[in-house]
Design a protein around this motif. Structure first.
Motif, PDB file in Angstrom:
ATOM      1  N   LEU A  31       0.852  -1.182   0.000  1.00 46.90           N
ATOM      2  CA  LEU A  31       0.000   0.000   0.000  1.00 46.90           C
ATOM      3  C   LEU A  31       0.889   1.233   0.000  1.00 46.90           C
ATOM      4  CD1 LEU A  31      -3.033   0.909   0.401  1.00 46.90           C
ATOM      5  CD2 LEU A  31      -2.503   1.051   2.835  1.00 46.90           C
ATOM      6  N   ALA A  32       0.512   2.238  -0.751  1.00 42.09           N
ATOM      7  CA  ALA A  32       1.216   3.523  -0.697  1.00 42.09           C
ATOM      8  C   ALA A  32       0.727   4.312   0.511  1.00 42.09           C
ATOM      9  CB  ALA A  32       0.961   4.315  -1.982  1.00 42.09           C
ATOM     10  N   LEU A  33       1.636   4.933   1.224  1.00 43.52           N
ATOM     11  CA  LEU A  33       1.266   5.778   2.354  1.00 43.52           C
ATOM     12  C   LEU A  33       1.294   7.231   1.886  1.00 43.52           C
ATOM     13  CD1 LEU A  33       2.986   4.382   5.587  1.00 43.52           C
ATOM     14  CD2 LEU A  33       0.572   4.387   4.986  1.00 43.52           C
ATOM     15  N   ASP A  34       0.156   7.767   1.555  1.00 42.39           N
ATOM     16  CA  ASP A  34       0.080   9.126   1.048  1.00 42.39           C
ATOM     17  C   ASP A  34      -0.138  10.119   2.188  1.00 42.39           C
ATOM     18  OD1 ASP A  34       0.313   8.259  -1.625  1.00 42.39           O
ATOM     19  OD2 ASP A  34      -1.814   7.752  -1.662  1.00 42.39           O
ATOM     20  N   GLY A  35       0.452  11.294   2.050  1.00 46.25           N
ATOM     21  CA  GLY A  35       0.216  12.360   3.008  1.00 46.25           C
ATOM     22  C   GLY A  35       0.980  12.224   4.304  1.00 46.25           C
ATOM     23  N   LEU A  36       1.925  11.295   4.367  1.00 50.39           N
ATOM     24  CA  LEU A  36       2.736  11.101   5.567  1.00 50.39           C
ATOM     25  C   LEU A  36       4.190  11.434   5.278  1.00 50.39           C
ATOM     26  CD1 LEU A  36       1.485   7.751   7.172  1.00 50.39           C
ATOM     27  CD2 LEU A  36       1.237  10.060   8.076  1.00 50.39           C
ATOM     28  N   ALA A  37       4.886  11.924   6.303  1.00 49.07           N
ATOM     29  CA  ALA A  37       6.328  12.136   6.220  1.00 49.07           C
ATOM     30  C   ALA A  37       7.001  11.277   7.283  1.00 49.07           C
ATOM     31  CB  ALA A  37       6.658  13.613   6.445  1.00 49.07           C
ATOM     32  N   ALA A  38       8.258  10.938   7.027  1.00 48.14           N
ATOM     33  CA  ALA A  38       8.998  10.064   7.945  1.00 48.14           C
ATOM     34  C   ALA A  38      10.275  10.750   8.411  1.00 48.14           C
ATOM     35  CB  ALA A  38       9.335   8.746   7.262  1.00 48.14           C
ATOM     36  N   ASN A  65      -8.121   3.728   5.746  1.00 49.42           N
ATOM     37  CA  ASN A  65      -9.098   4.830   5.773  1.00 49.42           C
ATOM     38  C   ASN A  65      -8.442   6.187   5.997  1.00 49.42           C
ATOM     39  OD1 ASN A  65     -11.948   3.648   5.581  1.00 49.42           O
ATOM     40  ND2 ASN A  65     -10.995   2.301   7.087  1.00 49.42           N
ATOM     41  N   ASN A  66      -7.103   6.237   5.902  1.00 48.77           N
ATOM     42  CA  ASN A  66      -6.350   7.491   6.096  1.00 48.77           C
ATOM     43  C   ASN A  66      -6.647   8.135   7.448  1.00 48.77           C
ATOM     44  OD1 ASN A  66      -5.147   7.300   3.530  1.00 48.77           O
ATOM     45  ND2 ASN A  66      -6.909   8.287   2.571  1.00 48.77           N
ATOM     46  N   ASP A  67      -6.976   7.315   8.441  1.00 48.49           N
ATOM     47  CA  ASP A  67      -7.203   7.807   9.806  1.00 48.49           C
ATOM     48  C   ASP A  67      -5.874   7.699  10.553  1.00 48.49           C
ATOM     49  OD1 ASP A  67      -7.930   8.413  12.366  1.00 48.49           O
ATOM     50  OD2 ASP A  67      -9.346   6.735  12.604  1.00 48.49           O
ATOM     51  N   TYR A  68      -4.975   8.639  10.265  1.00 44.56           N
ATOM     52  CA  TYR A  68      -3.615   8.527  10.796  1.00 44.56           C
ATOM     53  C   TYR A  68      -3.511   8.788  12.299  1.00 44.56           C
ATOM     54  CZ  TYR A  68      -2.213   8.225   5.890  1.00 44.56           C
ATOM     55  OH  TYR A  68      -2.067   7.826   4.573  1.00 44.56           O
ATOM     56  N   PRO A  69      -4.358   9.648  12.900  1.00 49.02           N
ATOM     57  CA  PRO A  69      -4.285   9.755  14.362  1.00 49.02           C
ATOM     58  C   PRO A  69      -4.541   8.416  15.066  1.00 49.02           C
ATOM     59  CG  PRO A  69      -5.427  11.654  13.455  1.00 49.02           C
ATOM     60  CD  PRO A  69      -5.240  10.692  12.325  1.00 49.02           C
ATOM     61  N   GLU A 121      16.877  12.804  10.868  1.00 47.06           N
ATOM     62  CA  GLU A 121      16.863  13.084   9.431  1.00 47.06           C
ATOM     63  C   GLU A 121      15.483  12.827   8.835  1.00 47.06           C
ATOM     64  OE1 GLU A 121      19.434  11.629   5.491  1.00 47.06           O
ATOM     65  OE2 GLU A 121      19.576  10.558   7.392  1.00 47.06           O
ATOM     66  N   LYS A 122      15.009  13.788   8.055  1.00 46.89           N
ATOM     67  CA  LYS A 122      13.788  13.568   7.263  1.00 46.89           C
ATOM     68  C   LYS A 122      14.114  12.607   6.128  1.00 46.89           C
ATOM     69  CE  LYS A 122      12.517  16.965   4.594  1.00 46.89           C
ATOM     70  NZ  LYS A 122      11.971  18.247   4.125  1.00 46.89           N
ATOM     71  N   VAL A 123      13.282  11.578   5.956  1.00 41.95           N
ATOM     72  CA  VAL A 123      13.538  10.561   4.935  1.00 41.95           C
ATOM     73  C   VAL A 123      12.281  10.348   4.111  1.00 41.95           C
ATOM     74  CG1 VAL A 123      14.236   8.167   4.504  1.00 41.95           C
ATOM     75  CG2 VAL A 123      15.199   9.398   6.437  1.00 41.95           C
ATOM     76  N   GLU A 124      12.461  10.268   2.821  1.00 40.17           N
ATOM     77  CA  GLU A 124      11.336   9.998   1.920  1.00 40.17           C
ATOM     78  C   GLU A 124      10.788   8.594   2.167  1.00 40.17           C
ATOM     79  OE1 GLU A 124      10.672   9.169  -2.877  1.00 40.17           O
ATOM     80  OE2 GLU A 124      12.652   9.561  -2.043  1.00 40.17           O
ATOM     81  N   ILE A 125       9.461   8.458   2.149  1.00 42.61           N
ATOM     82  CA  ILE A 125       8.854   7.124   2.103  1.00 42.61           C
ATOM     83  C   ILE A 125       8.919   6.671   0.651  1.00 42.61           C
ATOM     84  CG2 ILE A 125       6.748   5.778   2.432  1.00 42.61           C
ATOM     85  CD1 ILE A 125       5.990   7.742   4.669  1.00 42.61           C
ATOM     86  N   PHE A 126       9.692   5.620   0.381  1.00 39.31           N
ATOM     87  CA  PHE A 126       9.960   5.190  -1.000  1.00 39.31           C
ATOM     88  C   PHE A 126       8.799   4.324  -1.480  1.00 39.31           C
ATOM     89  CE2 PHE A 126      12.039   2.270  -4.064  1.00 39.31           C
ATOM     90  CZ  PHE A 126      12.420   3.223  -4.995  1.00 39.31           C
TER      91      PHE A 126
END
Length: 303
Positions: A171-178, A221-225, A297-302
């Motif tokens: 699954l792609a994780l959209d709208g999140l940063a790591a 469901n993009n319910d990240y909290p 370090e901020k890292v891209e979710i690949f």
């Protein structure tokens, strides 16, 4: 896994063309997804390989010099064993290896090496392996797919490997940063596993099952909290490993007070993975500067 390029060169006695590719770092477990969930991150093991006179590894980064430079190197050892599995013989290879993935820090350095070996065997022996085949090969080496899976597929990987069978979805994780926080010491994977109990209570097993099920539906469901709250409710490994990481509580305090969804141990540690909103990531990384001694370090979710 991303192929960079391949080039064809005419030879009197044709050899396989040089092969360049890169394999992403991974963060396994994601809290309650013990040995079954992992995320691909935008830091890479880079390989350039061509047929040579003998098995040889040339390192492009100094910290890799602790690794074997011959067929005992995990990349080449894996490639040789995968070739044998398919009744082929791997030709001697000369490879150049560079990496952005710290060794023994819970970011999938061994899994990236195993998948690189699978890729070399596939390319130089003409095996024609699918992504599923590559994850299966890697799972046979590791015994679980949580690191080798996303190293092949990218994105969020959820899988089960047992009794010779493999099942997974991605699954792609959209709208999140790591963000990764990397302490300046290592934790041996064997020692991290030794910290775990030999068995769990029925209450913990039932709770873990429910936590993981609801967390997965929260992600879908993009319910990240809700995802974040459940990600930090693991019963199987985080409570037993957190004491191995001196900065665990300080990093969590900073990230969660900054609005992060979750901070969890990456693999067997000592690195920590933080997931947050994209608009919060730079501010949280800056705040983490108060936790000294670690690389934040901020890292891209690949994907």
């Amino acid at each position: 896994m991303t192929k960079i390029r391949s080039s064809n060169t005419s030879r009197a006695f044709p050899k396989m063309p040089a092969h360049q590719f890169k394999v992403p770092a991974t963060s396994a477990n994601l809290g309650p997804g013990f040995d079954s969930m992992g995320l691909a991150l935008g830091k890479f093991l880079r390989i350039e390989a061509e047929e040579g006179e003998r098995f040889e590894v040339i390192f492009e980064d100094d910290f890799l010099e602790v690794l074997p430079a011959d067929e005992k190197n995990l990349v080449l050892d894996t490639a040789i064993r995968i070739a044998k599995k398919y009744d082929r013989t791997l030709p001697p290879l000369k490879i150049r290896m560079g990496s952005e993935i710290p060794l023994t820090h819970g970011m999938g350095s061994s899994a990236s090496a195993i998948i690189a070996g699978v890729e070399l065997a596939d390319h130089f022996c003409g095996l024609g392996l699918s992504d599923f085949d590559k994850v299966m090969c890697g799972s046979e080496f590791e015994g679980h797919p949580d690191n080798v899976g996303p190293a092949v597929t990218g994105g969020l990987f959820v899988g089960y490997y047992g009794d010779g069978s493999l099942y997974y979805h991605t699954l792609a994780l959209d709208g999140l940063a790591a963000i990764v926080s990397v302490p300046p010491y290592e934790i041996d994977t064997g020692a991290a596993r030794a910290a775990l109990p030999a068995s769990y209570s029925r209450t913990d097993a039932v709770s873990q099952n429910a936590i993981n099920n609801v967390m997965l539906l929260s992600i879908l469901n993009n319910d990240y909290p809700t995802m974040g709250a459940l990600m930090m409710s693991d019963r199987f490994h985080e409570p037993y490993r957190e004491s191995l990481i001196a900065e665990y509580e300080d990093i969590r305090r900073v990230t969660l007070s900054g609005g992060a969804y979750a901070t969890v141990i990456s693999g067997a540690g000592p690195s920590l993975l933080t997931l947050c909103r994209e608009e919060d990531v730079d501010r949280i990384v800056e705040a983490l500067g108060s936790v000294s001694g670690c690389l934040h370090e901020k890292v891209e979710i690949f994907q």
